[in-house]
Design a protein around this motif. Structure first.
Motif, PDB file in Angstrom:
ATOM      1  N   THR A  86     -11.844   2.777  -4.592  1.00  9.61           N
ATOM      2  CA  THR A  86     -11.765   1.336  -4.834  1.00  9.61           C
ATOM      3  C   THR A  86     -11.098   0.584  -3.693  1.00  9.61           C
ATOM      4  O   THR A  86     -10.924  -0.614  -3.762  1.00  9.61           O
ATOM      5  CB  THR A  86     -10.964   1.060  -6.120  1.00  9.61           C
ATOM      6  OG1 THR A  86      -9.684   1.683  -5.975  1.00  9.61           O
ATOM      7  CG2 THR A  86     -11.668   1.585  -7.341  1.00  9.61           C
ATOM      8  N   ALA A  87     -10.708   1.335  -2.646  1.00  8.64           N
ATOM      9  CA  ALA A  87      -9.857   0.730  -1.626  1.00  8.64           C
ATOM     10  C   ALA A  87     -10.422  -0.555  -1.029  1.00  8.64           C
ATOM     11  O   ALA A  87      -9.715  -1.554  -0.941  1.00  8.64           O
ATOM     12  CB  ALA A  87      -9.589   1.735  -0.517  1.00  8.64           C
ATOM     13  N   THR A  88     -11.676  -0.561  -0.701  1.00  5.92           N
ATOM     14  CA  THR A  88     -12.195  -1.753  -0.029  1.00  5.92           C
ATOM     15  C   THR A  88     -12.631  -2.826  -1.012  1.00  5.92           C
ATOM     16  O   THR A  88     -12.514  -4.008  -0.739  1.00  5.92           O
ATOM     17  CB  THR A  88     -13.392  -1.397   0.863  1.00  5.92           C
ATOM     18  OG1 THR A  88     -14.250  -0.555   0.095  1.00  5.92           O
ATOM     19  CG2 THR A  88     -12.944  -0.705   2.129  1.00  5.92           C
ATOM     20  N   ALA A  89     -13.053  -2.370  -2.184  1.00  2.98           N
ATOM     21  CA  ALA A  89     -13.532  -3.333  -3.169  1.00  2.98           C
ATOM     22  C   ALA A  89     -12.387  -4.094  -3.822  1.00  2.98           C
ATOM     23  O   ALA A  89     -12.577  -5.169  -4.367  1.00  2.98           O
ATOM     24  CB  ALA A  89     -14.338  -2.604  -4.245  1.00  2.98           C
ATOM     25  N   ALA A  90     -11.167  -3.512  -3.762  1.00  4.81           N
ATOM     26  CA  ALA A  90     -10.036  -4.127  -4.449  1.00  4.81           C
ATOM     27  C   ALA A  90      -9.674  -5.471  -3.842  1.00  4.81           C
ATOM     28  O   ALA A  90      -9.854  -5.685  -2.654  1.00  4.81           O
ATOM     29  CB  ALA A  90      -8.821  -3.193  -4.370  1.00  4.81           C
ATOM     30  N   PRO A  91      -9.175  -6.396  -4.698  1.00  2.00           N
ATOM     31  CA  PRO A  91      -8.738  -7.692  -4.168  1.00  2.00           C
ATOM     32  C   PRO A  91      -7.455  -7.557  -3.366  1.00  2.00           C
ATOM     33  O   PRO A  91      -6.692  -6.631  -3.578  1.00  2.00           O
ATOM     34  CB  PRO A  91      -8.496  -8.530  -5.431  1.00  2.00           C
ATOM     35  CG  PRO A  91      -8.216  -7.535  -6.507  1.00  2.00           C
ATOM     36  CD  PRO A  91      -8.964  -6.285  -6.152  1.00  2.00           C
ATOM     37  N   ALA A  92      -7.223  -8.513  -2.441  1.00  2.00           N
ATOM     38  CA  ALA A  92      -6.000  -8.500  -1.648  1.00  2.00           C
ATOM     39  C   ALA A  92      -4.843  -8.910  -2.543  1.00  2.00           C
ATOM     40  O   ALA A  92      -4.947  -9.883  -3.290  1.00  2.00           O
ATOM     41  CB  ALA A  92      -6.114  -9.464  -0.477  1.00  2.00           C
ATOM     42  N   ILE A  93      -3.729  -8.120  -2.494  1.00  2.00           N
ATOM     43  CA  ILE A  93      -2.564  -8.589  -3.246  1.00  2.00           C
ATOM     44  C   ILE A  93      -1.595  -9.294  -2.318  1.00  2.00           C
ATOM     45  O   ILE A  93      -0.800 -10.104  -2.754  1.00  2.00           O
ATOM     46  CB  ILE A  93      -1.874  -7.462  -4.039  1.00  2.00           C
ATOM     47  CG1 ILE A  93      -1.547  -6.270  -3.139  1.00  2.00           C
ATOM     48  CG2 ILE A  93      -2.706  -7.054  -5.225  1.00  2.00           C
ATOM     49  CD1 ILE A  93      -0.671  -5.259  -3.849  1.00  2.00           C
ATOM     50  N   PHE A  94      -1.614  -8.957  -1.044  1.00  4.58           N
ATOM     51  CA  PHE A  94      -0.798  -9.657  -0.059  1.00  4.58           C
ATOM     52  C   PHE A  94      -1.704 -10.349   0.938  1.00  4.58           C
ATOM     53  O   PHE A  94      -2.677  -9.772   1.403  1.00  4.58           O
ATOM     54  CB  PHE A  94       0.093  -8.669   0.713  1.00  4.58           C
ATOM     55  CG  PHE A  94       1.403  -8.423   0.036  1.00  4.58           C
ATOM     56  CD1 PHE A  94       2.416  -9.387   0.077  1.00  4.58           C
ATOM     57  CD2 PHE A  94       1.645  -7.220  -0.620  1.00  4.58           C
ATOM     58  CE1 PHE A  94       3.629  -9.143  -0.531  1.00  4.58           C
ATOM     59  CE2 PHE A  94       2.852  -6.988  -1.234  1.00  4.58           C
ATOM     60  CZ  PHE A  94       3.847  -7.946  -1.189  1.00  4.58           C
ATOM     61  N   HIS A  95      -1.343 -11.580   1.222  1.00  3.12           N
ATOM     62  CA  HIS A  95      -2.082 -12.278   2.274  1.00  3.12           C
ATOM     63  C   HIS A  95      -1.072 -12.964   3.170  1.00  3.12           C
ATOM     64  O   HIS A  95      -0.356 -13.866   2.732  1.00  3.12           O
ATOM     65  CB  HIS A  95      -3.046 -13.293   1.651  1.00  3.12           C
ATOM     66  CG  HIS A  95      -3.695 -14.193   2.663  1.00  3.12           C
ATOM     67  ND1 HIS A  95      -4.555 -13.694   3.633  1.00  3.12           N
ATOM     68  CD2 HIS A  95      -3.610 -15.523   2.883  1.00  3.12           C
ATOM     69  CE1 HIS A  95      -4.961 -14.702   4.402  1.00  3.12           C
ATOM     70  NE2 HIS A  95      -4.387 -15.828   3.975  1.00  3.12           N
ATOM     71  N   GLY A  96      -0.942 -12.464   4.433  1.00  2.00           N
ATOM     72  CA  GLY A  96       0.003 -13.073   5.373  1.00  2.00           C
ATOM     73  C   GLY A  96      -0.757 -13.906   6.384  1.00  2.00           C
ATOM     74  O   GLY A  96      -1.764 -13.456   6.931  1.00  2.00           O
ATOM     75  N   HIS A  97      -0.288 -15.127   6.608  1.00  3.89           N
ATOM     76  CA  HIS A  97      -1.004 -16.025   7.498  1.00  3.89           C
ATOM     77  C   HIS A  97      -0.065 -16.589   8.557  1.00  3.89           C
ATOM     78  O   HIS A  97       0.900 -17.273   8.228  1.00  3.89           O
ATOM     79  CB  HIS A  97      -1.629 -17.150   6.672  1.00  3.89           C
ATOM     80  CG  HIS A  97      -2.376 -18.152   7.510  1.00  3.89           C
ATOM     81  ND1 HIS A  97      -3.538 -17.837   8.187  1.00  3.89           N
ATOM     82  CD2 HIS A  97      -2.122 -19.452   7.784  1.00  3.89           C
ATOM     83  CE1 HIS A  97      -3.959 -18.885   8.846  1.00  3.89           C
ATOM     84  NE2 HIS A  97      -3.107 -19.892   8.625  1.00  3.89           N
ATOM     85  N   GLN A  98      -0.347 -16.232   9.827  1.00  5.05           N
ATOM     86  CA  GLN A  98       0.405 -16.804  10.969  1.00  5.05           C
ATOM     87  C   GLN A  98       1.928 -16.635  10.801  1.00  5.05           C
ATOM     88  O   GLN A  98       2.691 -17.571  10.987  1.00  5.05           O
ATOM     89  CB  GLN A  98       0.068 -18.290  11.134  1.00  5.05           C
ATOM     90  CG  GLN A  98      -1.389 -18.534  11.478  1.00  5.05           C
ATOM     91  CD  GLN A  98      -1.701 -18.179  12.935  1.00  5.05           C
ATOM     92  OE1 GLN A  98      -1.166 -18.764  13.858  1.00  5.05           O
ATOM     93  NE2 GLN A  98      -2.560 -17.169  13.128  1.00  5.05           N
ATOM     94  N   ILE A  99       2.334 -15.388  10.437  1.00  5.49           N
ATOM     95  CA  ILE A  99       3.761 -15.158  10.209  1.00  5.49           C
ATOM     96  C   ILE A  99       4.498 -15.087  11.540  1.00  5.49           C
ATOM     97  O   ILE A  99       4.144 -14.310  12.424  1.00  5.49           O
ATOM     98  CB  ILE A  99       4.000 -13.845   9.431  1.00  5.49           C
ATOM     99  CG1 ILE A  99       3.207 -13.861   8.124  1.00  5.49           C
ATOM    100  CG2 ILE A  99       5.487 -13.633   9.165  1.00  5.49           C
ATOM    101  CD1 ILE A  99       3.194 -12.520   7.407  1.00  5.49           C
ATOM    102  N   VAL A 100       5.553 -15.939  11.661  1.00  5.28           N
ATOM    103  CA  VAL A 100       6.391 -15.930  12.860  1.00  5.28           C
ATOM    104  C   VAL A 100       7.819 -15.669  12.424  1.00  5.28           C
ATOM    105  O   VAL A 100       8.285 -16.249  11.434  1.00  5.28           O
ATOM    106  CB  VAL A 100       6.314 -17.280  13.608  1.00  5.28           C
ATOM    107  CG1 VAL A 100       7.335 -17.337  14.741  1.00  5.28           C
ATOM    108  CG2 VAL A 100       4.901 -17.512  14.124  1.00  5.28           C
ATOM    109  N   LYS A 101       8.505 -14.760  13.120  1.00  2.00           N
ATOM    110  CA  LYS A 101       9.929 -14.574  12.830  1.00  2.00           C
ATOM    111  C   LYS A 101      10.684 -14.535  14.148  1.00  2.00           C
ATOM    112  O   LYS A 101      10.392 -13.718  15.014  1.00  2.00           O
ATOM    113  CB  LYS A 101      10.168 -13.273  12.044  1.00  2.00           C
ATOM    114  CG  LYS A 101      11.618 -13.054  11.663  1.00  2.00           C
ATOM    115  CD  LYS A 101      12.043 -14.013  10.545  1.00  2.00           C
ATOM    116  CE  LYS A 101      13.535 -13.901  10.258  1.00  2.00           C
ATOM    117  NZ  LYS A 101      13.956 -14.832   9.184  1.00  2.00           N
TER     118      LYS A 101
END
Lengths: 243, 789
Positions: free
Chosen positions: A6-21
């Motif tokens: 199911t790895a690819t079919a599964a929905p994203a639980i984390f979505h990181g966008h343009q993370i800067v630290k």
């Protein structure tokens, strides 16, 4: 062990966008993360590779709600963690996340069972501490203090402590870093089993490239940026790994 | 039990030494507060109940003689509630088994028992019978001190004749809660007693049939005391009124109030010191705990414990300390409070005293302690709460060190490496070092204050009984006698020197301020009663003008040269202006002096004396006493020796007990502070110390590094403590409790007191050093190096 179907079919639980630290170290600004985009999917086993200072621990801290990005957004499911504040992050960590550290970070004044109970006391739907310790093969060490346990055993208590709350995601920062070869493998086996049997998403940080073979995906970081993302056709079992 | 609470329990056990030290200090704070407050409240409650149950009056006045009809006029004064006229006389007594003459105060009571103002509380025996003129009710303290029994008789000189008085009962009265005749500091129950006698019998004996010489009044609520007193004095002017006064100037009431004031001051000062130190120690211990548990805190947070939960976890530790301290402190405080209360009851005679440490006292003490402890913990716990979890996971950054001032001044070559380590450590945490220093200084200061009390009392003794009062015996006469008396007294057995004096009751007036008192006219040269100046040196009595005690001048706002109006309250009652010729710094009472000739001139009378100071040959004193007992004109006999003995016995015992308590408190503080500081230094630096051991430092050398730091702190703290103690004693010296009209503690601290404070602190430090040394010897070198910081 086979590839998670199911790895690819599964929905994203984390979505990181343009993370800067960015850290300020004295008079020097350290750019730990430079505009990182990342997605993690339900039930997958991710290995985050990279040398020291590449930003992988910073990324894990931010995904795990231990730290907040300087800019950019992190979504856990529909929830924007970077906007939430301390109260939201605490609840998020309490309910959804399990952590495993390189140095185990057990409370030395509590026994194995009590260290696990520390988490089950406050989680909404935990397993019993004994059950969690049985999962990591430590049923016979319930009442031992950390000082009475070997490094591998301590790390397995830490894993039991992390999984006892039935987290959706398990973040492991160099879980084998302080362990010898065979003990390290034992710990990795436990992590693979947790991923398989409980369906928990597992993210392992390591600078040991050998471990990469056991993941669904291997993400390599360099200089605060994602360098490559590789998908393994087949996940190796921990006993096949060599380093 | 939740796992996190189990962690708390185990942390407490690990820190037990430090926890015990803080618990003891918190306990001292709570105990001192409970002791002082409960004693205060118990005494005050007993006083209030006693006063109301036995109708203690608001206004008092003595006079020469007024017909009973005047009472109707007095009762009509606006503001007067009830009034009672009495006959009150002071007489010489011959008590079986007592060589020297005693003094009795005879107070009239109705022949039949009924509710009266300043009523008596019968303690034993029975009320007097109307037809028995010789029956009296005596004060129980006098009866006990002279080992008398009901039915025994004593002799009294009544109107110039010896008369037998039969004791049929004992009783107490709120008027004589503190049973003294008027001028002395401490009760001498053997030589002064109050006797209640039938009004008719007493009036007949003193030619006061149908008349009175004493009035007591209650006021209606909201009445103006000053207005009543003014009107009363007007009415009694022509009857030889000696000036009315309110409760504030009633001797017994005044003494108790001064003691109650003192208790209130101590109920604030002691707890403030202890709880302040406890707060500081908790801060120190918690800050250290937080820094050793950074990773544990991070883990708790990583697993979703909220800031509140983690903060509460550490606060619980504080609350456990307060709870343990409370259990100990409340117990100790109640025990001490009960003893203190009983101690006061030795001096103040209440019909019943119930020791009470009410819920409010206890809740208040525990509440204040908890608040103090939480304030102390606040900073450290705030550190925990604000520690971001990711930050906490990293080891604490190494402490940054700089060359110290000493080194920057180029003095390092005089410092050993160990000395440099000590200095740098102190300079790196200046606030912590400062706070530890303040703690130790406080302990030193407490001891200095204890020393101040006993030194001051010694000083009073020395000045009052060696410089001021040098006579062996003071006589007072029933009425003024002519100059012949000097010669007559000199003829008595064993009398070496006679210096007669005149004492006149007066009202002083300056501006709008008035004050009742008396002027003592001394014969010159006055060798048996000396006047002393600011430097406690004897000065001669001036030929003209009046000399006041500095305290009285202060109360009247007078300075040397000011014209003081003197209204004489006996004889022709002249009113004169007398210039203030000088001030004397007597420590007891509010005496004023004039040259006896000047006083007699002011009175417009020939040379007359109302008493005499005698220097006597101790060998012949018994013979002298029996002659004095046979002299009807002698109203009272007071001996300096008895006063000194009395003073030593009671005050000596008191200050001894108080010093023991203060010493215990100071030891607990200094040991607690030093042990905690050293223990924390050990935990912070065990890696460093173990490393030093591994590279070859001896046990002794590393002990020097660790304890040397504490030693340096103590060395710096002791002089500060001396100064602080000096300041604290000075502040106490200003408080009304020790600067009263009755007695003023001089401000004096002997070098021995400073030395004693140093010694006790050094011993406490040595004790803590031994404990730490023991822990150093058990330092496991390998284990220390293996653990991750």
């Amino acid at each position: 062990m086979s590839l998670s179907p199911t790895a690819t079919a599964a929905p994203a639980i984390f979505h990181g966008h343009q993370i800067v630290k960015t850290y300020q170290m004295g008079e020097v600004a350290v750019h730990a993360l430079r505009q990182v985009d990342i997605d993690l999917y339900e039930g997958e086993f991710v290995v985050l590779l990279g040398p020291s200072g590449s930003g992988k621990s910073t990324l894990l801290n931010i995904l795990g709600g231990l730290d907040v990005p300087t800019s950019g957004d992190v979504y856990f499911r529909q929830q924007n963690l970077s906007q939430g504040g301390d109260r939201l992050l605490t609840r998020f960590r309490r309910e959804s996340i399990g952590f495993i550290f390189q140095f185990y970070n057990l409370i030395p004044s509590l026994t194995a069972r009590e260290n696990v109970a520390l988490v089950t006391d406050i989680a909404p739907h935990p397993m019993r501490p004994e059950e969690a310790l049985a999962l990591v093969g430590l049923s016979d060490r319930l009442d031992h203090f950390p000082s009475q346990l070997s490094g591998g055993q301590q790390q397995r208590v830490a894993i039991a402590r992390a999984i006892a709350k039935r987290p959706e995601v398990l973040f492991c920062d160099e879980p084998t870093g302080a362990l010898d070869y065979s003990t390290g493998k034992l710990v990795l086996e436990v992590l693979a089993r947790v991923n398989q049997e409980l369906g928990t998403t597992v993210v392992i940080i390591t600078h040991n490239a050998g471990i990469g073979a056991m993941g669904d995906r291997v993400i390599t970081m360099r200089d605060g940026q994602i360098h490559t993302i590789e998908r393994n056709q087949r996940r190796a079992s921990p006993d096949e790994l060599e380093w | 039990m939740q796992s996190i609470d189990r962690k708390l329990l185990r942390d407490l056990i690990t820190l037990r030494g430090q926890v015990i030290a803080i618990v003891l200090i918190v306990a001292c704070g709570i105990a001192s507060m409970v002791t002082m407050t409960s004693t205060y409240q118990s005494l005050q409650l007993s006083q209030t109940q006693y006063y109301s149950q036995y109708r203690f009056t608001d206004v008092f006045v003595q006079l020469k003689r007024a017909p009973e009809g005047v009472m109707a006029q007095i009762r009509e004064i606006p503001g007067v509630g009830q009034g009672r006229s009495r006959v009150v006389e002071t007489v010489t007594l011959d008590v079986p088994g007592l060589d020297d003459p005693a003094t009795g105060r005879l107070v009239s009571i109705p022949e039949q028992p009924r509710a009266i103002l300043n009523d008596i509380a019968l303690q034993s025996g029975r009320y007097i019978q109307p037809d028995r003129l010789d029956e009296v009710i005596a004060s129980p303290a006098f009866v006990a001190a002279n080992q008398l029994a009901l039915g025994d008789t004593i002799s009294a000189v009544i109107n110039g004749r010896w008369q037998e008085l039969r004791i049929v009962g004992t009783a107490l009265s709120p008027e004589y809660l503190y049973e003294i005749s008027g001028t002395e500091l401490l009760p001498d129950n053997q030589r002064f007693g109050v006797f209640w006698m039938g009004r008719q019998a007493l009036a007949t004996a003193f030619d006061l049939d149908g008349a009175f010489n004493d009035v007591v009044l209650t006021l209606t609520p909201g009445a103006n005391e000053q207005a009543v007193i003014f009107r009363l004095d007007q009415i009694l002017e022509r009857y030889g009124g000696l000036g009315a006064y309110g409760r504030d100037n009633q001797v017994s009431h005044r003494f108790l109030e001064d003691d109650l004031d003192g208790l209130q001051v101590m109920a604030v000062i002691l707890p403030v010191i202890f709880l302040g130190i406890a707060a500081f120690l908790l801060n120190m211990v918690l800050a250290r705990l937080v820094s050793t548990q950074r990773d544990q805190i991070a883990v708790l947070k990583a697993f979703g414990y909220s800031n509140l939960e983690v903060g509460l976890h550490f606060l619980k530790l504080v609350l456990v300390v307060v709870a343990l301290g409370a259990i100990l402190g409340i117990g100790l405080g109640r025990w001490l409070g009960e003893n203190f209360t009983h101690f006061y009851v030795q001096y103040y005679q209440f019909p019943s005293v119930q020791y009470r440490a009410g819920a409010r006292v206890i809740v208040g003490a525990v509440g204040v302690s908890a608040i103090a402890a939480l304030i102390g913990a606040f900073h450290a716990v705030q550190g925990v709460v604000s520690l971001p979890p990711a930050e906490a996971m990293r080891p604490e950054p190494p402490a940054s060190f700089k060359p110290t001032i000493v080194e920057r001044m180029g003095l390092q070559r005089w410092l050993s490496p160990a000395g440099r380590i000590i200095l740098r450590n102190l300079e790196r945490r200046p606030l912590q070092a400062l706070m530890a220093m303040v703690g130790i200084s406080m302990a030193v200061a407490i001891l200095v204050v204890g020393g101040y009390f006993s030194d001051a009392i010694d000083q009073i003794m020395a000045i009052q009984f060696q410089t001021v009062q040098r006579e062996d015996i003071t006589l007072t006469f029933t009425q003024p006698l002519s100059g012949q008396v000097r010669h007559d007294l000199a003829q008595l057995s064993g009398v070496l020197r006679v210096e007669p004096f005149r004492s006149v009751p007066v009202r002083f007036r300056y501006g709008h301020r008035t004050r009742l008192g008396s002027i003592t006219g001394l014969s010159a040269p006055s060798t048996l009663r000396q006047l002393i100046d600011q430097d406690m040196q004897a000065v001669p009595i001036p030929d003209d003008g009046i000399v006041l005690t500095t305290k009285l001048a202060e109360l009247l706002h007078l300075k040397i040269g000011d014209p003081l109006t003197v209204e004489v309250l006996e004889g022709a009652r002249p009113t004169r202006q007398v210039p203030v010729a000088g001030l004397v710094d007597e420590l007891v009472g509010l005496a004023t002096y004039m040259h006896v000739d000047a006083l007699n001139a002011l009175m417009q009378e020939d040379t007359s004396y109302s008493g005499a100071y005698l220097l006597v040959d101790q060998q012949q004193i018994t013979a002298l006493y029996s002659q004095l007992k046979q002299t009807p004109s002698v109203a009272s006999v007071a001996q300096r020796e008895t006063a000194i003995h009395q003073f030593n016995e009671t005050i000596g015992a008191t200050s001894g007990a108080m010093n023991a308590v203060l010493m215990l408190f100071a030891t607990i503080i200094s040991a607690g502070v030093i042990y905690n500081a050293a223990r924390i230094a050990l935990s912070e630096r065990c890696r460093e110390l173990a490393t030093l051991r591994i590279i070859g430092f001896t046990q002794r050398e590393i002990a020097f590094i660790l304890l040397g730091e504490q030693g340096a702190l103590i060395l710096a703290a002791v002089p500060v403590g001396w100064l602080l103690g000096y300041g604290l004693a000075w502040v106490l010296n200003q408080s009304p409790a020790v600067d009263s009209e009755m007695v003023r503690l001089p401000f004096v601290i002997h070098p021995a007191s400073y030395l004693f404070a140093l010694l006790v602190t050094a011993l406490a430090a040595a004790g803590s050093g031994l404990l730490i040394g023991h822990q150093l010897r058990r330092l496991d070198l390998i284990a220390v190096l293996k653990t991750r910081e």
